[in-house]
Design a protein around this motif. Structure first.
Motif, PDB file in Angstrom:
ATOM      1  N   PRO A  99      -7.885  83.502 -32.663  1.00 57.47           N
ATOM      2  CA  PRO A  99      -9.254  83.726 -33.144  1.00 57.47           C
ATOM      3  C   PRO A  99      -9.349  85.017 -33.954  1.00 57.47           C
ATOM      4  O   PRO A  99      -8.769  86.038 -33.592  1.00 57.47           O
ATOM      5  N   ILE A 100     -10.089  84.956 -35.057  1.00 57.20           N
ATOM      6  CA  ILE A 100     -10.345  86.158 -35.841  1.00 57.20           C
ATOM      7  C   ILE A 100     -11.760  86.666 -35.599  1.00 57.20           C
ATOM      8  O   ILE A 100     -12.034  87.853 -35.675  1.00 57.20           O
ATOM      9  N   THR A 101     -12.685  85.746 -35.280  1.00 59.36           N
ATOM     10  CA  THR A 101     -14.052  86.110 -34.935  1.00 59.36           C
ATOM     11  C   THR A 101     -14.702  84.889 -34.311  1.00 59.36           C
ATOM     12  O   THR A 101     -14.054  83.847 -34.134  1.00 59.36           O
ATOM     13  N   MET A 162     -10.660  80.339 -36.359  1.00 57.90           N
ATOM     14  CA  MET A 162      -9.241  80.521 -36.109  1.00 57.90           C
ATOM     15  C   MET A 162      -8.492  80.779 -37.409  1.00 57.90           C
ATOM     16  O   MET A 162      -8.875  80.312 -38.481  1.00 57.90           O
ATOM     17  N   VAL A 163      -7.407  81.528 -37.298  1.00 57.33           N
ATOM     18  CA  VAL A 163      -6.514  81.736 -38.429  1.00 57.33           C
ATOM     19  C   VAL A 163      -5.095  81.596 -37.914  1.00 57.33           C
ATOM     20  O   VAL A 163      -4.759  82.049 -36.821  1.00 57.33           O
ATOM     21  N   TYR A 299      -7.128  92.909 -37.153  1.00 60.79           N
ATOM     22  CA  TYR A 299      -7.192  91.489 -37.499  1.00 60.79           C
ATOM     23  C   TYR A 299      -8.407  90.801 -36.896  1.00 60.79           C
ATOM     24  O   TYR A 299      -8.537  89.575 -37.015  1.00 60.79           O
ATOM     25  N   LYS A 300      -9.282  91.546 -36.243  1.00 58.23           N
ATOM     26  CA  LYS A 300     -10.484  90.979 -35.645  1.00 58.23           C
ATOM     27  C   LYS A 300     -11.711  91.394 -36.446  1.00 58.23           C
ATOM     28  O   LYS A 300     -11.787  92.505 -36.964  1.00 58.23           O
ATOM     29  N   ALA A 301     -12.675  90.495 -36.527  1.00 62.24           N
ATOM     30  CA  ALA A 301     -13.893  90.744 -37.293  1.00 62.24           C
ATOM     31  C   ALA A 301     -15.115  90.405 -36.442  1.00 62.24           C
ATOM     32  O   ALA A 301     -15.007  89.722 -35.417  1.00 62.24           O
ATOM     33  N   MET A 302     -16.264  90.893 -36.883  1.00 57.77           N
ATOM     34  CA  MET A 302     -17.548  90.563 -36.274  1.00 57.77           C
ATOM     35  C   MET A 302     -18.402  89.832 -37.302  1.00 57.77           C
ATOM     36  O   MET A 302     -18.478  90.252 -38.466  1.00 57.77           O
ATOM     37  N   SER A 303     -19.015  88.737 -36.896  1.00 55.68           N
ATOM     38  CA  SER A 303     -19.924  88.005 -37.772  1.00 55.68           C
ATOM     39  C   SER A 303     -21.330  88.566 -37.633  1.00 55.68           C
ATOM     40  O   SER A 303     -21.881  88.602 -36.524  1.00 55.68           O
ATOM     41  N   PHE A 304     -21.899  89.026 -38.745  1.00 60.68           N
ATOM     42  CA  PHE A 304     -23.283  89.478 -38.792  1.00 60.68           C
ATOM     43  C   PHE A 304     -24.104  88.433 -39.539  1.00 60.68           C
ATOM     44  O   PHE A 304     -23.673  87.920 -40.591  1.00 60.68           O
ATOM     45  N   ILE A 305     -25.264  88.126 -39.003  1.00 59.48           N
ATOM     46  CA  ILE A 305     -26.188  87.206 -39.668  1.00 59.48           C
ATOM     47  C   ILE A 305     -27.297  88.037 -40.297  1.00 59.48           C
ATOM     48  O   ILE A 305     -28.117  88.643 -39.591  1.00 59.48           O
ATOM     49  N   PHE A 306     -27.292  88.087 -41.629  1.00 54.20           N
ATOM     50  CA  PHE A 306     -28.285  88.865 -42.373  1.00 54.20           C
ATOM     51  C   PHE A 306     -29.519  87.992 -42.617  1.00 54.20           C
ATOM     52  O   PHE A 306     -29.420  86.896 -43.185  1.00 54.20           O
ATOM     53  N   VAL A 307     -30.652  88.479 -42.176  1.00 55.44           N
ATOM     54  CA  VAL A 307     -31.917  87.765 -42.336  1.00 55.44           C
ATOM     55  C   VAL A 307     -32.851  88.629 -43.180  1.00 55.44           C
ATOM     56  O   VAL A 307     -33.087  89.799 -42.864  1.00 55.44           O
ATOM     57  N   ASN A 471     -20.745 100.565 -33.118  1.00 60.17           N
ATOM     58  CA  ASN A 471     -19.556  99.902 -32.588  1.00 60.17           C
ATOM     59  C   ASN A 471     -19.879  98.441 -32.329  1.00 60.17           C
ATOM     60  O   ASN A 471     -20.946  98.122 -31.790  1.00 60.17           O
ATOM     61  N   PHE A 472     -18.952  97.575 -32.683  1.00 62.21           N
ATOM     62  CA  PHE A 472     -19.167  96.145 -32.461  1.00 62.21           C
ATOM     63  C   PHE A 472     -17.823  95.437 -32.466  1.00 62.21           C
ATOM     64  O   PHE A 472     -16.885  95.830 -33.164  1.00 62.21           O
ATOM     65  N   SER A 473     -17.718  94.383 -31.678  1.00 60.92           N
ATOM     66  CA  SER A 473     -16.508  93.567 -31.612  1.00 60.92           C
ATOM     67  C   SER A 473     -16.851  92.209 -31.029  1.00 60.92           C
ATOM     68  O   SER A 473     -17.676  92.104 -30.115  1.00 60.92           O
ATOM     69  N   SER A 474     -16.230  91.163 -31.583  1.00 53.32           N
ATOM     70  CA  SER A 474     -16.343  89.829 -30.998  1.00 53.32           C
ATOM     71  C   SER A 474     -14.998  89.368 -30.438  1.00 53.32           C
ATOM     72  O   SER A 474     -14.789  88.175 -30.223  1.00 53.32           O
ATOM     73  N   ASP A 475     -14.079  90.332 -30.225  1.00 55.82           N
ATOM     74  CA  ASP A 475     -12.772  90.010 -29.646  1.00 55.82           C
ATOM     75  C   ASP A 475     -12.989  89.467 -28.239  1.00 55.82           C
ATOM     76  O   ASP A 475     -13.507  90.161 -27.359  1.00 55.82           O
ATOM     77  N   HIS A 476     -12.583  88.221 -28.014  1.00 54.46           N
ATOM     78  CA  HIS A 476     -12.851  87.567 -26.729  1.00 54.46           C
ATOM     79  C   HIS A 476     -12.171  88.278 -25.568  1.00 54.46           C
ATOM     80  O   HIS A 476     -12.551  88.086 -24.415  1.00 54.46           O
TER      81      HIS A 476
END
Length: 892
Positions: A99-101, A162-163, A299-307, A471-476
């Motif tokens: 997983p990358i995010t 996934m990557v 190699y890990k990213a966080m998904s941000f939803i811009f509204v 600080n932010f991370s979506s690393d499981h």
């Protein structure tokens, strides 16, 4: 000595004997308070790690779960009665999808499948920029997984993006030195770990103090690790990930982006071991770790939803559009961890078994608090067999900055407007500096100064970074979850200090298994298993008798060694010697390294790029050619002599290779070359278990000064021949090059005939050997060429224990027959069967050493360098630069 002290000493000895009698075979649990003097010990272990499928909600894909193949070797040697030297080497190669995010399942991108060549599902592309429709509560509105049409229902589920990655190899070596006194010990150790994108060096010092007639022991340890990160950002996903926070750390090398930084880790712990009764002891410790520097996973990213706030607050009830954008994760620059460990060991006399119970509590300032409970039962079964079932439960709280994804109420890639109505821009190389655009005045800096065109062309619209969390991370791995694992270890103690071990452990992870509940959602749940096999050797050192000199057993051993152990062939000779006595056993390790590089060759001459393009790819267009290639083989030699004239041998093999490609000058199809451009300058790596050899060696002649034996060997196809290159965007690489596969894929007959002679200080020999493939093709459609080798050598004893050797060798190898019957990208000459094999002449130089007496008596070492003299290649191949062979063996 008083009765009280004498009784305590006896009590201590009985307690230590009881506690260690059933526990010594359990790996990692040898830190009992007895501190028995260590034997000479050498261990080899192979492990296989295999993850299960991730939850992608039924999306069709060809992504393979992560696998890792691990080779581990270690040794312990007594330099004096009180000083020991230890070493260990670990090599692991992993591959598969990770997983990358994570992102809302309802996005228009996510794990979208696509169809590759021939309409075959090629897998999920790391689409990290997408849109999602949200209701006014910012909950995603669901879409059909395949058609992506809206369902009208809310869907709060998350999914992993996934990557896939090509195989990568890590190598780690550790060396230690320890010294013991009657009631104390000290040890120092250091080492290094190397992989393509991460390098670290470490050292530590520790020791122990014994009290209360060794019923109480205090242990202490401190260590430091310095690591350098050189992460090669994934060429597939990097263009879609915002890297503004690290722009100063990123350098470009060709088409690659490399993020460079470093980190430091300090570790200290202190522990206490206390014997409670003659059947029980407890071990407790507390440790502290301070980490600083680059603690992120690049190699890990966080998904941000811009509204867009204007759209959200327009008073309508219609859905709003969220723009999903990915950012490299950002973790705190420091981490402080405290861990408490406790272990209780109890010897159960009626069962002649030992029970081990353990608990670990870890807390840190990231909010990742963990609990670990483990239990094992060491049960001797008789006749040298021991069975050890074990179980483990782990629970973790999520990091304070972990989220599957985050919302931010602002637009993205749309200029922000300041209080004067000016659009706000920034330069990626200096994110803190703001620039403004207003009407006909063009771009100006914060002081109102005009910006020249060159700088203006680099400016980008400015989102508002201070509205994002620090600080932010979506690393499981930072999520809250629980995990349960169970396994079993079965070991067999053979005669003469040899032990075999096999183990299996299954692990399952789920957010619902976290203590107290509230763990991560089920999209992060997965399972894996680990299987391992090990062989261990306890080598008895030669000791001195109380009267001085060697004891009788040592003298008889040395007499046997001098009488039965003849001069052995050079290190590069396989199956070149036999054991002489029925019942003898030999354990050995063999390392071989082959290096190719320099010029591309055709026959006996250098080949220019244009000739490779025109002739090297069987009428197709070549884009790349190898720049260099390294191959390393690790082999375990296990030999047994059931009779004086027959030996049987088993040789499992572990192999890893790496190849650098370069783009050919003057390629005919630049568009096709561009599609594979990410492979230029990067390392292709493979590594895992290779083929396994079985042999029967039969003695034909054994007279004074002359010996002849024949080897009848088989090679079993345990090495993979279907390893694939990773996909680049939507361009498939297919199977990796023939020479990078890990085995032949066929059953092979490997005979040899060896003659060895010796007189006085001289020795000589010759061997004729070959490989005959016994099948028409392997599972990937091709068959490696047959091979014949003739070699002869001479040796001279420099001393009674050291021999220098020189040899010549001629090798003929046929080309590869048939071809891949699966897709291969055909990027260069290494992908065509006609460009393999040839005729080769080599000259070897080496030394062999036999330790005749002392602590290392019976050990043999050999090293040889084989230098190419002349080559006649089939087709187009990279020039050979030489090979190194190193061996160790011990006769029991």
């Amino acid at each position: 000595m008083s009765d009280h002290s004498s009784g305590s000493a006896v009590h201590s000895q009985h307690a230590l004997h009881a506690l260690t009698s059933a526990a010594l075979v359990l790996p990692g649990l040898l830190l009992s308070p007895g501190h028995a003097s260590a034997k000479e010990r050498i261990n080899f272990q192979y492990s296989r790690y295999q993850e299960g499928e991730r939850n992608l909600y039924g999306a069709p894909h060809s992504l393979k779960p992560i696998t890792a193949d691990v080779l581990h070797g270690s040794g312990l040697f007594s330099l004096t009665d009180r000083t020991t030297f230890s070493f260990s080497y670990t090599q692991d190669t992993w591959s598969g999808a990770t997983p990358i995010t994570s992102t809302p399942l309802a996005t228009t991108g996510g794990n979208r499948a696509y169809f590759g060549k021939g309409g075959v599902v090629a897998g999920a592309s790391p689409i990290l920029q997408s849109d999602v429709l949200l209701n006014r509560d910012l909950t995603p509105i669901g879409r059909d997984l395949f058609t992506k049409q809206l369902t009208g229902d809310v869907d709060p589920r998350s999914v992993l993006v996934m990557v896939s990655a090509s195989p990568e190899t890590r190598r780690q070596a550790t060396f230690g030195l320890s010294h013991e006194w009657n009631e104390a010990a000290i040890n120092v150790a250091g080492g290094f770990s190397r992989e393509r994108d991460y390098k670290s060096s470490f050292g530590n010092i520790g020791g122990r103090l014994d009290f209360n007639q060794k019923l109480t022991t205090v242990k202490f340890n401190g260590g430091y690790t310095f690591s350098e990160i050189g992460a090669i950002l994934d060429h597939d996903s990097s263009p879609y990930i915002n890297k503004d926070a690290y722009i100063q750390n990123i350098v470009r090398r060709g088409s690659s982006e490399i993020l460079r930084d470093d980190r430091q880790d300090w570790v200290a712990n202190v522990g206490l071991t206390q014997v409670l009764t003659k059947n029980a002891y407890i071990d407790a410790s507390i440790g502290y770790t301070h980490s600083s520097g680059f603690l992120e996973n690049p190699y890990k990213a966080m998904s941000f939803i811009f509204v867009d706030p204007a759209e959200l607050n327009n008073g309508l009830s219609t859905p709003v559009t969220g723009r999903v954008r990915a950012f490299i994760e950002q973790r705190p620059g420091t981490r402080n961890q405290v861990a408490l460990n406790a272990k209780y060991v109890h010897y159960i006399s009626p069962f002649n078994a030992a029970m081990h119970l353990g608990y670990r509590l870890s807390v840190d300032d990231w909010g990742v608090n963990t609990h670990t409970f483990d239990a094992s039962w060491v049960q001797p079964l008789g006749s040298g067999w021991t069975l050890t079932p074990r179980i483990r439960y782990y629970s973790q709280d999520s990091a304070s900055f972990y989220r599957p994804y985050l919302f931010t109420q602002q637009t993205y890639q749309k200029p922000q407007i300041d209080s004067l109505g000016r659009e706000i821009y920034f330069n990626p190389t200096n994110p803190d500096a703001l620039y403004f655009r207003s009407g006909v005045f063009g771009y100006v800096d914060q002081n109102g100064n005009a910006i020249d065109d060159a700088v203006a062309q680099t400016l980008q619209p400015k989102y508002v970074p201070y509205q994002l969390p620090k600080n932010f991370s979506s690393d499981h791995r930072l999520a809250g979850f629980g995990a349960l694992s169970g396994g079993v270890v079965l070991s067999k103690l053979l005669a003469k200090g040899v032990a075999l071990e096999a183990g299996f452990e299954y692990y399952t992870r789920a957010g619902s298994m976290q203590i107290g509940g509230g763990g991560s959602s089920s999209f992060t749940d997965f399972d894996y298993y680990v299987a391992n096999a090990a062989v261990k050797f306890d080598i008895e050192p030669v000791t001195s008798s109380p009267m001085g000199g060697q004891d009788s057993s040592a003298m008889s051993h040395n007499h046997a060694a001098s009488h039965h152990h003849h001069t052995i062939p050079p290190a590069g000779i396989m199956f070149g010697h036999m054991l002489d006595k029925a019942g003898d056993f030999m354990a050995g390790y063999r390392f071989m390294y082959n290096w190719t590089g320099g010029n591309m060759m055709h026959g006996t001459h250098k080949a220019a790029d244009q000739r490779i393009i025109d002739q090297g790819c069987s009428g197709q267009d070549c884009q790349f050619t190898p720049a260099n290639m390294d191959m390393r083989m690790h082999m375990i030699d296990l030999m047994y002599a059931p009779t004086r004239w027959l030996n049987v041998m088993l040789m499992p093999t572990f192999m890893d290779m790496d190849m650098n490609l370069r783009e050919l000058s003057g390629v005919k199809d630049p568009l096709r070359s561009a599609a594979h451009s990410s492979h230029a300058g990067l390392v292709h790596e493979t590594g895992a278990l290779s083929d396994t050899y079985f042999s029967s060696l039969v003695k034909l002649l054994d007279i004074s000064g002359h010996r002849i034996h024949v080897n009848l060997g088989l090679s079993a196809p345990t090495g993979k021949t279907d390893i694939e290159m990773r996909r680049t965007h939507t361009e498939e690489g297919g199977l990796i090059h023939f020479g990078m596969q890990l085995g032949s894929g066929t059953w092979d007959f490997m005979p040899s005939l060896t003659y060895v002679g010796e007189r006085s200080r001289w020795s000589w020999g010759a061997q004729l050997s070959g490989i005959k493939r016994l099948e028409e093709k392997n599972k990937s459609g091709y068959r490696l060429g047959d091979m014949v080798q003739a070699t002869t050598w001479g040796g001279f004893d420099l001393t009674h224990w050291l021999t220098a050797t020189v040899r010549g060798a001629y090798t003929w190898q046929d080309r590869i027959h048939r071809d891949f019957d699966q897709f291969n990208a055909r990027m260069g000459p290494m992908d065509f069967p006609s460009n393999y094999g040839g005729q080769f002449w080599d000259m070897g130089f080496g030394v062999n050493a036999r330790i005749p007496a002392g602590r290392f008596a019976g050990n043999r070492f050999g090293i040889e360098w084989l230098q190419p003299i002349s080559n006649d290649f089939n087709g187009f191949q990279l020039n050979r630069q030489g090979s190194l062979a190193a061996t160790w063996s011990y006769h029991f």
